[in-house]
Scaffold this motif. Structure first.
Motif, PDB file in Angstrom:
ATOM      1  N   ALA A 104       0.883  -1.127   0.082  1.00 42.94           N
ATOM      2  CA  ALA A 104       0.000  -0.083   0.010  1.00 42.94           C
ATOM      3  C   ALA A 104       0.772   1.287  -0.029  1.00 42.94           C
ATOM      4  CB  ALA A 104      -0.867   0.072   1.131  1.00 42.94           C
ATOM      5  N   ALA A 105       2.049   1.166   0.668  1.00 42.35           N
ATOM      6  CA  ALA A 105       2.707   2.564   1.095  1.00 42.35           C
ATOM      7  C   ALA A 105       3.239   3.004  -0.360  1.00 42.35           C
ATOM      8  CB  ALA A 105       3.729   2.139   2.140  1.00 42.35           C
ATOM      9  N   TRP A 106       3.791   2.351  -1.136  1.00 45.92           N
ATOM     10  CA  TRP A 106       4.670   2.691  -2.335  1.00 45.92           C
ATOM     11  C   TRP A 106       3.667   3.148  -3.373  1.00 45.92           C
ATOM     12  CZ3 TRP A 106       3.890   0.864  -7.153  1.00 45.92           C
ATOM     13  CH2 TRP A 106       3.742  -0.748  -7.313  1.00 45.92           C
TER      14      TRP A 106
ATOM     15  N   ALA B  68       0.271  10.526  -4.080  1.00 51.89           N
ATOM     16  CA  ALA B  68       0.754  11.699  -3.253  1.00 51.89           C
ATOM     17  C   ALA B  68       1.464  12.803  -3.910  1.00 51.89           C
ATOM     18  CB  ALA B  68       1.382  11.414  -1.928  1.00 51.89           C
ATOM     19  N   LYS B  69       2.328  11.977  -4.620  1.00 59.89           N
ATOM     20  CA  LYS B  69       3.336  12.890  -5.583  1.00 59.89           C
ATOM     21  C   LYS B  69       2.493  13.246  -7.112  1.00 59.89           C
ATOM     22  CE  LYS B  69       7.620  10.926  -3.601  1.00 59.89           C
ATOM     23  NZ  LYS B  69       8.689  10.171  -3.994  1.00 59.89           N
ATOM     24  N   GLY B  70       1.623  12.548  -7.279  1.00 60.68           N
ATOM     25  CA  GLY B  70       0.584  13.080  -8.289  1.00 60.68           C
ATOM     26  C   GLY B  70       1.071  12.082  -9.812  1.00 60.68           C
ATOM     27  N   LEU B  71       2.066  11.069  -9.535  1.00 62.22           N
ATOM     28  CA  LEU B  71       2.365  10.341 -10.606  1.00 62.22           C
ATOM     29  C   LEU B  71       1.732   9.202 -11.136  1.00 62.22           C
ATOM     30  CD1 LEU B  71       6.104   9.992  -8.868  1.00 62.22           C
ATOM     31  CD2 LEU B  71       5.321  11.406 -10.835  1.00 62.22           C
ATOM     32  N   VAL B  72       0.547   8.782 -10.248  1.00 62.99           N
ATOM     33  CA  VAL B  72      -0.465   7.956 -10.641  1.00 62.99           C
ATOM     34  C   VAL B  72      -1.640   8.150 -10.288  1.00 62.99           C
ATOM     35  CG1 VAL B  72      -1.003   5.586 -10.672  1.00 62.99           C
ATOM     36  CG2 VAL B  72       1.443   6.041 -10.791  1.00 62.99           C
ATOM     37  N   GLY B  73      -2.627   7.796 -10.815  1.00 64.54           N
ATOM     38  CA  GLY B  73      -4.132   8.073 -10.329  1.00 64.54           C
ATOM     39  C   GLY B  73      -4.504   7.130  -8.999  1.00 64.54           C
TER      40      GLY B  73
ATOM     41  N   VAL C 152      10.723   4.779 -21.984  1.00 67.14           N
ATOM     42  CA  VAL C 152      11.701   5.372 -21.134  1.00 67.14           C
ATOM     43  C   VAL C 152      11.567   6.299 -20.526  1.00 67.14           C
ATOM     44  CG1 VAL C 152      14.238   5.838 -21.243  1.00 67.14           C
ATOM     45  CG2 VAL C 152      13.621   4.321 -22.649  1.00 67.14           C
ATOM     46  N   SER C 153      10.847   7.610 -20.999  1.00 72.88           N
ATOM     47  CA  SER C 153      10.351   8.557 -20.298  1.00 72.88           C
ATOM     48  C   SER C 153       9.238   8.399 -19.219  1.00 72.88           C
ATOM     49  CB  SER C 153      10.157   9.635 -21.342  1.00 72.88           C
ATOM     50  OG  SER C 153       8.752   9.322 -21.868  1.00 72.88           O
ATOM     51  N   GLY C 154       8.417   7.441 -19.512  1.00 71.51           N
ATOM     52  CA  GLY C 154       7.451   7.043 -18.466  1.00 71.51           C
ATOM     53  C   GLY C 154       7.709   6.445 -17.327  1.00 71.51           C
ATOM     54  N   TRP C 155       9.002   5.631 -17.326  1.00 74.44           N
ATOM     55  CA  TRP C 155       9.555   4.966 -16.398  1.00 74.44           C
ATOM     56  C   TRP C 155      10.489   5.830 -15.394  1.00 74.44           C
ATOM     57  CZ3 TRP C 155       7.385   1.166 -14.199  1.00 74.44           C
ATOM     58  CH2 TRP C 155       6.396   0.322 -14.893  1.00 74.44           C
ATOM     59  N   GLU C 156      11.021   6.794 -16.151  1.00 75.05           N
ATOM     60  CA  GLU C 156      11.979   7.689 -15.618  1.00 75.05           C
ATOM     61  C   GLU C 156      11.034   8.844 -14.854  1.00 75.05           C
ATOM     62  OE1 GLU C 156      14.364   9.050 -18.783  1.00 75.05           O
ATOM     63  OE2 GLU C 156      16.090   7.508 -18.322  1.00 75.05           O
ATOM     64  N   ARG C 157       9.938   8.960 -15.305  1.00 78.58           N
ATOM     65  CA  ARG C 157       9.265   9.905 -14.665  1.00 78.58           C
ATOM     66  C   ARG C 157       8.791   9.464 -13.200  1.00 78.58           C
ATOM     67  NH1 ARG C 157       3.397  10.153 -14.495  1.00 78.58           N
ATOM     68  NH2 ARG C 157       2.567  12.331 -13.858  1.00 78.58           N
TER      69      ARG C 157
ATOM     70  N   GLY D  47       5.688  -6.521 -22.831  1.00 76.12           N
ATOM     71  CA  GLY D  47       5.246  -5.420 -23.054  1.00 76.12           C
ATOM     72  C   GLY D  47       5.848  -4.456 -21.882  1.00 76.12           C
ATOM     73  N   LEU D  48       6.682  -3.333 -22.346  1.00 71.12           N
ATOM     74  CA  LEU D  48       7.285  -2.391 -21.483  1.00 71.12           C
ATOM     75  C   LEU D  48       6.646  -1.089 -20.949  1.00 71.12           C
ATOM     76  CD1 LEU D  48      11.154  -3.512 -22.824  1.00 71.12           C
ATOM     77  CD2 LEU D  48      10.115  -3.908 -20.374  1.00 71.12           C
ATOM     78  N   ASP D  49       5.635  -0.986 -21.334  1.00 70.77           N
ATOM     79  CA  ASP D  49       4.849   0.491 -21.029  1.00 70.77           C
ATOM     80  C   ASP D  49       4.620   0.330 -19.570  1.00 70.77           C
ATOM     81  OD1 ASP D  49       4.418   1.068 -23.604  1.00 70.77           O
ATOM     82  OD2 ASP D  49       2.519   0.159 -23.997  1.00 70.77           O
ATOM     83  N   VAL D  50       4.302   1.600 -19.025  1.00 64.43           N
ATOM     84  CA  VAL D  50       4.224   1.696 -17.688  1.00 64.43           C
ATOM     85  C   VAL D  50       2.815   1.204 -17.592  1.00 64.43           C
ATOM     86  CG1 VAL D  50       3.558   3.646 -16.011  1.00 64.43           C
ATOM     87  CG2 VAL D  50       5.707   3.785 -17.377  1.00 64.43           C
ATOM     88  N   PRO D  51       2.176   0.402 -16.486  1.00 62.25           N
ATOM     89  CA  PRO D  51       0.855   0.057 -16.522  1.00 62.25           C
ATOM     90  C   PRO D  51       0.104   1.253 -16.164  1.00 62.25           C
ATOM     91  CG  PRO D  51       2.471  -1.225 -15.082  1.00 62.25           C
ATOM     92  CD  PRO D  51       3.002  -0.090 -15.513  1.00 62.25           C
ATOM     93  N   PRO D  52      -1.414   1.026 -16.675  1.00 60.33           N
ATOM     94  CA  PRO D  52      -2.422   2.075 -16.270  1.00 60.33           C
ATOM     95  C   PRO D  52      -2.415   1.904 -14.706  1.00 60.33           C
ATOM     96  CG  PRO D  52      -3.336   0.357 -17.424  1.00 60.33           C
ATOM     97  CD  PRO D  52      -1.801   0.144 -17.536  1.00 60.33           C
ATOM     98  N   ALA D  53      -3.143   2.992 -14.077  1.00 54.22           N
ATOM     99  CA  ALA D  53      -3.392   3.082 -12.744  1.00 54.22           C
ATOM    100  C   ALA D  53      -4.145   1.657 -12.246  1.00 54.22           C
ATOM    101  CB  ALA D  53      -4.334   3.986 -12.247  1.00 54.22           C
ATOM    102  N   ARG D  54      -5.176   1.119 -12.641  1.00 60.32           N
ATOM    103  CA  ARG D  54      -5.507   0.036 -12.316  1.00 60.32           C
ATOM    104  C   ARG D  54      -4.811  -1.391 -12.893  1.00 60.32           C
ATOM    105  NH1 ARG D  54     -10.772  -1.455 -12.624  1.00 60.32           N
ATOM    106  NH2 ARG D  54     -10.941  -2.065 -10.273  1.00 60.32           N
TER     107      ARG D  54
END
Length: 569
Positions: free
Chosen positions: A333-335, A341-346, A472-477, A532-539
């Motif tokens: 839960a914490a991560w 909290a940082k606005g990085l994921v919904g 790359v930019s998605g994960w580096e974000r 696939g190496l995309d950042v997953p969607p929030a869910r």
């Protein structure tokens, strides 16, 4: 930061003007954690490490002095390693060697040894919980973003579209309120947060009541260092050597016995003397009474509030997984709370806490139930069968790996991953932790060298070369570090290369057909090149994944079934 003691700098009363008002978009903190047991301090520590502002309410002013949990394993120790305190807490622990079932005539009817799980720590440790908790709490004091309010009680909350307004009472009895974006309920089996949400657990409570006695060894008695389940139909006993010379006995009350029948040391000693233990062997430290629960919530999350640990599920103690499951819930839960909290994921990512953790909790609960069968069985026919077959079954090759938690069972199928976890891919699996070399020639455990947060590993290649610019930019974000894994025969000098001299990482990645994998902060694989190496969607894959299948090893179930099926009529 620890909140002042009673009488000093009291928090605002509700009769005073509060710092924020109901419905306000101004927040006093990002997250409120209700309860500061092992789960609460785990969540607070990770959020503190990420600089996320946290208010913690804990109704007790002091650390609970009684031991409840008795063991931690390599997964839990890996979490403590992430906090930088694994070596500290190990000083107050003893490595566990085996679980043994015996009859009172000293016949061994079953034994399970522990096998190395490849996570960088011994597979199991005996603990003394108050000392362990004291250390993890002390470590959390390092983080200024944690506002710890000991002696403060949660009294209620109101949710709206933007966050949660919490009402509380301080150590002097003054009411006040504050406002946060999200709440994590870690306040145990009697959770007030759960009651405030109107959530009810389903399941059952076993009718048998247990007397749990804690003592300190003063004189060695035969095999007092051995964890033994005394398997007797009338009076099964759990005999547990805790760390630092402490000891525990768990003894069921008999029909007609009540808690009040054991209201003095003399009466408690009378029960211990039946086991051959008297005042010359040990000093009593206290005793309590417990019932065993098999209960859980169908939903852990209610809008801006998530329940974890005993607030969400309760299991019998036989597998030693109750507290540990709570700690793992809290890490999971914490991560995710930190990303929100940082606005990085919904906020929808919070739905994946239950989808990832609930199947493992169910597996541990099932394991506890089946181990309990070996301890508490009272059917004479099944007992005879157990005592006859057990000594032979326990010698089957690889039995411990199949009946106890292992790295292979540390996985999930539905959650924050890109794609569908399957038997032949790495998704949703925890990566092992071998020793590896930095290019400076210094050896490290994997996690110590990788550091915290997200990491993208490329086998013999810079992982960027296998990714699109958007990936790359998605994960580096998200703060991901890009790392190349090479064999010891390669020549490299850059800081973003690790030398896998044992070949453990290479074998593991190759087994699942991966050249590039993305590790989450909890060291589970979020993405891999075959899927696939995309950042997953929030869910994550919640929208299209099938219901998770049980990961519980079949062997113990089948063993229990075989005892029943083959019982003479």
């Amino acid at each position: 930061m620890i909140h002042p003691v009673p009488g000093q700098n009291r928090t605002p009363s509700m009769t005073q003007e509060p710092t924020t008002s109901y419905g306000s978009t101004a927040f006093d903190a990002d997250v409120a954690i209700i309860g500061y047991g092992p789960a609460g301090v785990t969540a607070a520590t990770y959020l503190g490490m990420q600089g996320v502002s946290v208010i913690v309410l804990e109704k007790d002013a002091d650390l609970y002095s009684r031991a409840r949990a008795v063991t931690v394993n390599d997964w839990t120790m890996r979490i403590f390693q992430d906090f930088g305190i694994d070596d500290v807490v190990k000083r107050d622990m003893d490595i566990a060697r085996a679980l043994t079932w015996k009859t009172y005539d000293k016949k061994v009817i079953f034994r399970l040894g522990f096998t190395d799980g490849g996570l960088g720590h011994a597979p199991s440790y005996m603990i003394y919980q108050p000392d362990m908790e004291r250390e993890i709490r002390r470590n959390a004091e390092r983080f200024d973003s944690i506002d710890l309010r000991l002696g403060h009680s949660f009294t209620g909350m109101t949710q709206d579209a933007d966050g949660v307004t919490i009402t509380a009472q301080d150590a002097d009895g003054a009411d006040y309120r504050f406002r946060v974006r999200n709440v994590l309920g870690t306040d145990g089996g009697g959770s007030k947060v759960r009651k405030e949400l109107g959530f009810n657990m389903i399941g059952q409570t076993r009718p048998r009541r247990w007397l749990v006695i804690d003592g300190e060894v003063t004189k060695w008695w035969p095999e007092c260092n051995e964890l033994v389940f005394w398997s007797d139909p009338e009076r099964p006993v759990v005999d547990i050597p805790l760390a630092k010379g402490n000891h525990r006995w768990e003894i069921p009350l008999q029909e007609g016995e009540k808690d009040s029948d054991f209201d003095s040391e003399e009466k408690v000693w009378a029960r211990l003397k039946m086991l051959g233990i008297d005042e010359s062997n040990a000093r009593l430290k206290g005793w309590a009474f417990y019932s065993h629960h098999l209960r859980h919530l169908e939903a852990w999350r209610g809008r801006h509030v998530t329940l974890v640990g005993d607030a969400a599920h309760l299991m019998p103690p036989w597998a030693g997984q109750g507290m540990q499951s709570a700690i793992r819930d809290a890490q999971n839960a914490a991560w995710k709370y930190a990303l929100v909290a940082k606005g990085l994921v919904g906020e929808d990512i919070l739905d994946t806490i239950q989808s990832e953790r609930s199947p493992h909790v169910e597996m541990m609960t099932e394991m506890a139930k089946q181990l309990g069968f070996l301890i508490e069985g009272d059917d004479p026919i099944l007992i005879k069968l157990r005592n006859t077959l057990g000594p032979y079954v326990m010698h089957l090759p690889g039995l411990s790996k199949k009946m106890l938690p292992t790295t292979a069972t540390n996985r999930f199928e539905v959650g924050w991953v890109t794609g569908l976890p399957q038997k032949n891919n790495a998704l949703g699996r925890m990566i092992p932790q071998p020793e590896v070399y930095a290019t400076s020639g210094i050896i490290h455990r994997l996690d110590d060298l990788l550091g915290q947060g997200f990491v993208v590993l490329g086998l013999d290649t810079d992982p960027r070369e296998a990714m699109t610019p958007d990936q790359v930019s998605g994960w580096e974000r998200l703060g991901a570090r890009m790392v190349t894994v090479v064999a010891s025969g390669d020549s490299r000098s850059d800081a973003d290369t690790i030398v896998d001299h044992t070949g453990t990482l290479r074998r593991w990645m190759t087994k699942y057909g991966a050249k590039v994998i993305v590790l989450r902060p909890d060291r589970f694989v979020a993405a891999a090149d075959p899927t696939g190496l995309d950042v997953p969607p929030a869910r994550g894959n919640l929208e299209y994944a099938a219901e998770p299948t049980s990961a519980f090893p079949q062997n113990l179930r089948e063993f229990a079934r075989s005892l029943r099926a083959n019982a003479p009529v």
